[in-house]
Design an enzyme around this catalytic site. Structure first.
Site, PDB file in Angstrom:
ATOM      1  N   ALA A   1       0.815  -1.225   0.000  1.00 59.13           N
ATOM      2  CA  ALA A   1       0.000   0.000   0.000  1.00 59.13           C
ATOM      3  C   ALA A   1       0.848   1.274   0.000  1.00 59.13           C
ATOM      4  O   ALA A   1       0.303   2.376   0.002  1.00 59.13           O
ATOM      5  CB  ALA A   1      -0.937  -0.015   1.225  1.00 59.13           C
TER       6      ALA A   1
ATOM      7  N   ARG B   1       2.718   2.699  -2.252  1.00 52.02           N
ATOM      8  CA  ARG B   1       2.730   3.540  -3.460  1.00 52.02           C
ATOM      9  C   ARG B   1       1.920   2.850  -4.574  1.00 52.02           C
ATOM     10  O   ARG B   1       1.422   1.734  -4.392  1.00 52.02           O
ATOM     11  CB  ARG B   1       4.167   3.794  -3.932  1.00 52.02           C
ATOM     12  CG  ARG B   1       4.950   2.552  -4.263  1.00 52.02           C
ATOM     13  CD  ARG B   1       6.331   2.870  -4.811  1.00 52.02           C
ATOM     14  NE  ARG B   1       6.960   1.659  -5.295  1.00 52.02           N
ATOM     15  CZ  ARG B   1       7.742   0.868  -4.564  1.00 52.02           C
ATOM     16  NH1 ARG B   1       8.000   1.195  -3.294  1.00 52.02           N
ATOM     17  NH2 ARG B   1       8.260  -0.222  -5.067  1.00 52.02           N
TER      18      ARG B   1
ATOM     19  N   ASP C   1       7.323  -7.530   5.070  1.00 47.92           N
ATOM     20  CA  ASP C   1       7.827  -8.128   3.836  1.00 47.92           C
ATOM     21  C   ASP C   1       6.966  -9.374   3.637  1.00 47.92           C
ATOM     22  O   ASP C   1       6.989 -10.285   4.476  1.00 47.92           O
ATOM     23  CB  ASP C   1       9.313  -8.499   4.002  1.00 47.92           C
ATOM     24  CG  ASP C   1       9.908  -9.026   2.708  1.00 47.92           C
ATOM     25  OD1 ASP C   1       9.157  -9.647   1.919  1.00 47.92           O
ATOM     26  OD2 ASP C   1      11.107  -8.828   2.488  1.00 47.92           O
TER      27      ASP C   1
ATOM     28  N   TYR D   1       8.174 -13.040 -13.871  1.00 43.54           N
ATOM     29  CA  TYR D   1       6.965 -12.265 -13.539  1.00 43.54           C
ATOM     30  C   TYR D   1       5.707 -12.958 -14.098  1.00 43.54           C
ATOM     31  O   TYR D   1       4.703 -13.111 -13.391  1.00 43.54           O
ATOM     32  CB  TYR D   1       7.120 -10.858 -14.116  1.00 43.54           C
ATOM     33  CG  TYR D   1       6.016  -9.890 -13.761  1.00 43.54           C
ATOM     34  CD1 TYR D   1       5.919  -9.340 -12.485  1.00 43.54           C
ATOM     35  CD2 TYR D   1       5.064  -9.509 -14.716  1.00 43.54           C
ATOM     36  CE1 TYR D   1       4.906  -8.442 -12.171  1.00 43.54           C
ATOM     37  CE2 TYR D   1       4.054  -8.606 -14.418  1.00 43.54           C
ATOM     38  CZ  TYR D   1       3.980  -8.071 -13.136  1.00 43.54           C
ATOM     39  OH  TYR D   1       2.976  -7.183 -12.825  1.00 43.54           O
TER      40      TYR D   1
END
Ligand code: NAP
Length: 251
Positions: A16, A18, A66, A158
């Site tokens: 949260a 950015r 994390d 990814y």
């Protein structure tokens, strides 16, 4: 009938600090949710919490996390329960990229992306699922990517993490549906944030040409889809992927 769509609901948003996660947090707060903001950068979370409070929202709980750390994730679920007594919404948004050509991809770049994007989401889902199952209610929204649907050269790690999140979403939706815990994914296309800022102008031009509406998305576009999936308006929807991409990917 409450005037705000998430009045009295408690929502955890990961990543949260950015970009898309920040915008999701602001929108859920505007709709009355009690928020738990998490990311590694606590300072940025506290600044966002102050902004939300100043705008008349409930002051969010900020938790430095994390998402790769299983113990801390369990602590997050405990702290949320202590403060708000329930967890209604989890938005798994934390994510990273470590792009590179597949044959040169290092094991550490593979691990960092898979551990953050996929294992992080698994840990957070597992921690809150137990609470949501007891409540017989809950909404989990995973932020995937269109890259997880179609793949992308230079983003094997990814793409694998985001395809994984989609399969995870569908599997858990099947397991938890009978307990009224609904699990869906949002797959953004190209959204203007720090994550996409680093792209070369030529790469951006090429992507733009592939977007039928002719413009890039904004974090708020993704946040609106998340709000829908978090609200009562989506109570009969689970195991689905909503793409928010200006029409770039149509399957
Ligand atoms: P961003 O601006 O880089 O923000 C990423 C967020 O994730 C930050 O808040 C960051 O906070 C957090 N984060 C990263 N690693 C973390 C970790 N190990 N533990 C906890 N938090 C962590 O990226 P974004 O563009 O807003 O992307 C948000 C999500 O949307 C990601 O899952 C991304 O894959 C997905 N997405 C983005 C786009 C796009 O075009 N931008 C497209 C498709 C999907 P800290 O650094 O403070 O920890």
């Amino acid at each position: 009938m409450p005037s705000k769509r998430l009045e009295g609901k408690t929502a955890i948003v990961t990543g949260a600090s950015r970009g898309i996660g920040r915008e999701i947090a602001l929108l859920l707060a505007r709709e009355g949710a009690n928020l738990v903001l998490t990311a590694r950068n606590l300072e940025a979370l506290e600044a966002l919490a102050a902004e939300i409070e100043q705008a008349g929202g409930v002051k969010p709980l900020c938790f430095s996390l994390d998402v790769k750390n299983a113990e801390k994730v369990e602590e997050l679920a405990d702290k949320t329960l202590d403060k708000y007594k329930r967890v209604d919404i989890l938005v798994n948004n934390a994510g990273v990229t470590k792009d590179g050509l597949f044959v040169r991809m290092t094991e550490s770049d593979w691990d960092e992306v898979l551990d953050t994007n996929l294992k992080g989401a698994f840990l957070c889902m597992r921690a809150v699922s137990k609470i949501m199952m007891k409540q017989r209610a809950g909404k989990i929204i995973n932020i995937a990517s269109v890259i997880g649907l179609v793949g992308n050269a230079g983003q094997a790690n990814y793409a694998a993490s985001k395809a994984g999140i989609i399969a995870l979403t569908k599997s858990v939706a099947k397991e938890l549906g009978s307990r009224n815990v609904l699990v869906n994914a949002v797959a953004p296309g190209f959204i203007e944030t720090e994550m996409t800022q680093a792209l070369a102008p030529e790469a951006k031009d090429k992507i733009l040409k592939a977007i039928p509406v002719g413009f890039f998305g904004k974090p708020a576009d993704v946040a609106q889809a998340v709000l829908f999936l978090a609200s009562e308006e989506s109570n009969f929807i689970t195991g689905q992927v909503i793409t928010v991409d200006g029409g770039m990917v149509m399957l």
